[in-house]
Write an enzyme that holds these catalytic residues in place. Structure first.
Site, mmCIF file in Angstrom:
data_model
loop_
_atom_site.group_PDB
_atom_site.id
_atom_site.type_symbol
_atom_site.label_atom_id
_atom_site.label_comp_id
_atom_site.label_asym_id
_atom_site.label_seq_id
_atom_site.Cartn_x
_atom_site.Cartn_y
_atom_site.Cartn_z
ATOM 1 N N THR A 1 0.853 -1.186 0.000
ATOM 2 C CA THR A 1 0.000 0.000 0.000
ATOM 3 C C THR A 1 0.886 1.232 0.000
ATOM 4 O O THR A 1 1.950 1.241 0.631
ATOM 5 C CB THR A 1 -0.959 0.110 1.217
ATOM 6 O OG1 THR A 1 -1.483 1.453 1.288
ATOM 7 C CG2 THR A 1 -0.271 -0.161 2.537
ATOM 8 N N ILE A 2 0.421 2.267 -0.676
ATOM 9 C CA ILE A 2 1.175 3.521 -0.643
ATOM 10 C C ILE A 2 1.158 4.125 0.754
ATOM 11 O O ILE A 2 1.996 4.946 1.082
ATOM 12 C CB ILE A 2 0.641 4.547 -1.671
ATOM 13 C CG1 ILE A 2 -0.805 4.938 -1.376
ATOM 14 C CG2 ILE A 2 0.782 4.023 -3.080
ATOM 15 C CD1 ILE A 2 -1.275 6.146 -2.190
ATOM 16 N N ASP A 3 0.185 3.707 1.585
ATOM 17 C CA ASP A 3 0.015 4.341 2.895
ATOM 18 C C ASP A 3 1.015 3.853 3.948
ATOM 19 O O ASP A 3 1.120 4.450 5.020
ATOM 20 C CB ASP A 3 -1.400 4.088 3.427
ATOM 21 C CG ASP A 3 -2.449 4.790 2.596
ATOM 22 O OD1 ASP A 3 -2.088 5.689 1.819
ATOM 23 O OD2 ASP A 3 -3.637 4.434 2.722
ATOM 24 N N ARG B 1 1.913 33.147 -1.966
ATOM 25 C CA ARG B 1 0.685 32.442 -1.594
ATOM 26 C C ARG B 1 0.967 31.351 -0.554
ATOM 27 O O ARG B 1 2.090 30.880 -0.435
ATOM 28 C CB ARG B 1 0.090 31.730 -2.813
ATOM 29 C CG ARG B 1 -0.646 32.645 -3.737
ATOM 30 C CD ARG B 1 -1.105 31.892 -4.963
ATOM 31 N NE ARG B 1 -1.893 32.760 -5.820
ATOM 32 C CZ ARG B 1 -2.071 32.567 -7.118
ATOM 33 N NH1 ARG B 1 -1.507 31.535 -7.726
ATOM 34 N NH2 ARG B 1 -2.810 33.395 -7.814
ATOM 35 N N ARG C 1 -5.883 7.860 4.427
ATOM 36 C CA ARG C 1 -7.147 8.009 5.160
ATOM 37 C C ARG C 1 -6.924 7.801 6.659
ATOM 38 O O ARG C 1 -7.554 8.452 7.483
ATOM 39 C CB ARG C 1 -8.221 7.066 4.641
ATOM 40 C CG ARG C 1 -7.841 5.604 4.624
ATOM 41 C CD ARG C 1 -9.034 4.705 4.340
ATOM 42 N NE ARG C 1 -9.717 5.045 3.134
ATOM 43 C CZ ARG C 1 -11.044 5.160 3.019
ATOM 44 N NH1 ARG C 1 -11.810 4.940 4.059
ATOM 45 N NH2 ARG C 1 -11.600 5.449 1.873
ATOM 46 N N ARG D 1 -4.171 28.555 -2.163
ATOM 47 C CA ARG D 1 -4.678 27.616 -3.164
ATOM 48 C C ARG D 1 -4.547 26.188 -2.617
ATOM 49 O O ARG D 1 -3.637 25.892 -1.836
ATOM 50 C CB ARG D 1 -3.863 27.689 -4.454
ATOM 51 C CG ARG D 1 -3.969 29.009 -5.174
ATOM 52 C CD ARG D 1 -5.298 29.127 -5.908
ATOM 53 N NE ARG D 1 -5.304 30.262 -6.808
ATOM 54 C CZ ARG D 1 -5.642 31.502 -6.475
ATOM 55 N NH1 ARG D 1 -6.001 31.774 -5.229
ATOM 56 N NH2 ARG D 1 -5.626 32.471 -7.373
ATOM 57 N N HIS E 1 -5.068 10.152 -6.952
ATOM 58 C CA HIS E 1 -4.607 8.849 -7.450
ATOM 59 C C HIS E 1 -3.336 8.924 -8.289
ATOM 60 O O HIS E 1 -2.773 7.877 -8.629
ATOM 61 C CB HIS E 1 -5.736 8.157 -8.216
ATOM 62 C CG HIS E 1 -6.866 7.763 -7.313
ATOM 63 N ND1 HIS E 1 -7.786 8.673 -6.853
ATOM 64 C CD2 HIS E 1 -7.183 6.580 -6.740
ATOM 65 C CE1 HIS E 1 -8.638 8.068 -6.047
ATOM 66 N NE2 HIS E 1 -8.298 6.797 -5.964
ATOM 67 N N GLN F 1 -0.725 9.624 -7.096
ATOM 68 C CA GLN F 1 0.263 9.020 -6.180
ATOM 69 C C GLN F 1 0.292 7.502 -6.282
ATOM 70 O O GLN F 1 1.225 6.856 -5.830
ATOM 71 C CB GLN F 1 -0.079 9.398 -4.724
ATOM 72 C CG GLN F 1 0.038 10.867 -4.442
ATOM 73 C CD GLN F 1 -0.794 11.274 -3.233
ATOM 74 O OE1 GLN F 1 -0.276 11.403 -2.136
ATOM 75 N NE2 GLN F 1 -2.089 11.464 -3.415
ATOM 76 N N ARG F 2 -0.763 6.924 -6.814
ATOM 77 C CA ARG F 2 -0.859 5.460 -6.840
ATOM 78 C C ARG F 2 -0.547 4.866 -8.197
ATOM 79 O O ARG F 2 -0.380 3.654 -8.334
ATOM 80 C CB ARG F 2 -2.280 5.052 -6.448
ATOM 81 C CG ARG F 2 -2.325 4.428 -5.111
ATOM 82 C CD ARG F 2 -3.690 4.185 -4.566
ATOM 83 N NE ARG F 2 -4.657 3.568 -5.437
ATOM 84 C CZ ARG F 2 -5.927 3.377 -5.078
ATOM 85 N NH1 ARG F 2 -6.346 3.759 -3.889
ATOM 86 N NH2 ARG F 2 -6.779 2.825 -5.896
HETATM 87 O O1 F6P Z 1 -4.389 2.729 -0.999
HETATM 88 C C1 F6P Z 1 -4.943 3.342 0.127
HETATM 89 C C2 F6P Z 1 -5.476 4.658 -0.264
HETATM 90 O O2 F6P Z 1 -4.447 5.278 -0.919
HETATM 91 C C3 F6P Z 1 -6.004 5.566 0.842
HETATM 92 O O3 F6P Z 1 -5.046 6.420 1.391
HETATM 93 C C4 F6P Z 1 -7.094 6.297 0.131
HETATM 94 O O4 F6P Z 1 -8.052 6.811 1.008
HETATM 95 C C5 F6P Z 1 -7.645 5.225 -0.729
HETATM 96 O O5 F6P Z 1 -6.552 4.468 -1.149
HETATM 97 C C6 F6P Z 1 -8.471 5.712 -1.865
HETATM 98 O O6 F6P Z 1 -8.729 4.641 -2.708
HETATM 99 P P1 F6P Z 1 -9.961 4.521 -3.708
HETATM 100 O O7 F6P Z 1 -10.281 5.882 -4.198
HETATM 101 O O8 F6P Z 1 -9.453 3.623 -4.769
HETATM 102 O O9 F6P Z 1 -11.059 3.926 -2.924
#
Ligand code: F6P
Length: 346
Positions: free
Chosen positions: A125-127, A162, A171, A271, A277, A279-280
């Site tokens: 997971t990126i988290d 800014r 999350r 701003r 996404h 990031q993913r």
């Molecule tokens: O992979 C975990 C995560 O990056 C969380 O930080 C984020 O809330 C979630 O994915 C969002 O994923 P999706 O929009 O695919 O439900």
């Protein structure tokens, strides 16, 4: 052995490197790896399978996403799921399953293991918030993407005097916010693990500018808990009312709300940017490919040596494994990273 491999939950960079490593090791050792498509759906439906041959695994180590696709399907939550797992096992048996995913996937893997399915977990997971491992692959790429983006926001913030609020993913975890914030010299980092009084956040941005700073970079995790003052009724200052198809809160929006509060209360032009996404997606950095490969090789070894009910894990610099039972809960942000970043806030 016939071994199913699946990717579940949100995708992240490095999944294909992990699939490739586990499947190649199984093939080399004379086993039969089978791709289970769309997460745990593929465990319920023998039609959702693909052979993981050498040619299917060629040229994917650098690819983002997952060749097996993913989903948030949970056989213990979604209609008839566990019965469908049993029916599929009778129709087309698998000797073991490698489940690649985050904390929720590890919970499902643990329950399947308790129900007699031979499962090995692999954390991603990126988290970076899976308990039982020191790092998940995907996290390094996300931190790099966020750092690059913040570097770019810095130059435009400077040009315009800014404040820039950058909302990153997380999350429950402030890992991306803390690491990208530290790497990019952020002026404030807000994470879900620590409640942040909104008044104090706004005041600290105002104080920077009164003190002579002309711009500010505020990195906020999407799940950051900004709190109202007691005088304003207390409780969370911003709450998302959006839900996904499973009823989980859909985060996103705290950055815009915070930017608005800063601008309205201080007069500093502000701003917000949501990295989302971005990031993913895309190509994994080298360190994520390396970690994914090492974990994948180890997961295959665990399966082949009947050490199921475990999750391949990184401990220090070593690849090892922990019981799936020890993966409950979430790994919080590293306080040492936050503390190091905070030295540069003023
Ligand atoms: O992979 C975990 C995560 O990056 C969380 O930080 C984020 O809330 C979630 O994915 C969002 O994923 P999706 O929009 O695919 O439900």
């Amino acid at each position: 052995m016939r071994v199913g491999i699946l990717t579940a939950g949100g995708d992240c960079p490095g999944l294909n490197a992990a699939i490739r490593a586990a499947a190649r090791k199984l093939l080399d050792d004379g086993h039969e790896p089978v791709g289970l498509l769309r997460g745990f759906r593929g465990l319920c439906d023998p039609a959702l399978r693909m052979p993981l041959t050498r040619s299917a695994l060629t040229g994917i180590v650098q690819l983002g996403g997952t060749i097996l696709q993913t989903s948030s399907f949970d056989p213990y939550r979604d209609d008839g799921g566990i019965d469908r797992v049993r029916t599929a096992q009778q129709a087309a048996p698998l000797d073991a399953v490698i489940a690649i995913g985050g904390d929720h996937t590890m919970q499902i893997a643990r329950r399947l293991s308790d129900d007699g399915v031979a499962v090995v977990g692999m954390p991603k997971t990126i988290d970076n918030d899976v308990a039982g491992t020191d790092r998940t692959f995907g996290a390094d790429t996300a931190v790099q993407v966020a750092t690059d983006a913040i570097d770019r926001l810095r130059t435009t913030a400077q040009s315009h005097d800014r404040a820039m609020v950058v909302e990153v993913m997380g999350r429950d975890s402030g890992s991306i916010a803390a690491e990208a914030g530290l790497a990019s010299g952020a002026d404030l980092i807000l994470v879900p693990e620590i409640e942040s009084p909104l008044d104090a956040v706004v005041a600290s941005v105002a104080a920077r500018h009164v003190g002579g700073k002309r711009f500010s970079i505020i990195v906020v995790a999407e799940g950051a808990r900004l709190m109202r003052s007691e005088a304003s009724g207390g409780g969370p200052a911003f709450l998302s009312d959006r839900r996904d198809e499973h009823g989980f809160v859909r985060f996103g929006g705290v950055g815009a709300a915070l930017a608005d509060a800063i601008e309205v209360r201080t007069g500093i032009e502000t701003r917000a940017t949501v990295l989302g996404h971005v990031q993913r997606g895309g190509t994994p950095v080298a360190s994520d490919r390396i970690l994914a490969t090492r974990l994948g090789l180890h997961a295959a070894e665990l399966v082949a040596s009947d050490q199921t009910g475990r999750m391949a894990a990184l401990r220090g610099r070593e690849i090892t494994s922990v019981p799936l039972a020890d993966t409950d809960g979430l790994r919080p942000v590293d306080p040492a990273i936050l503390a190091a970043a905070a030295i540069f806030f003023s």
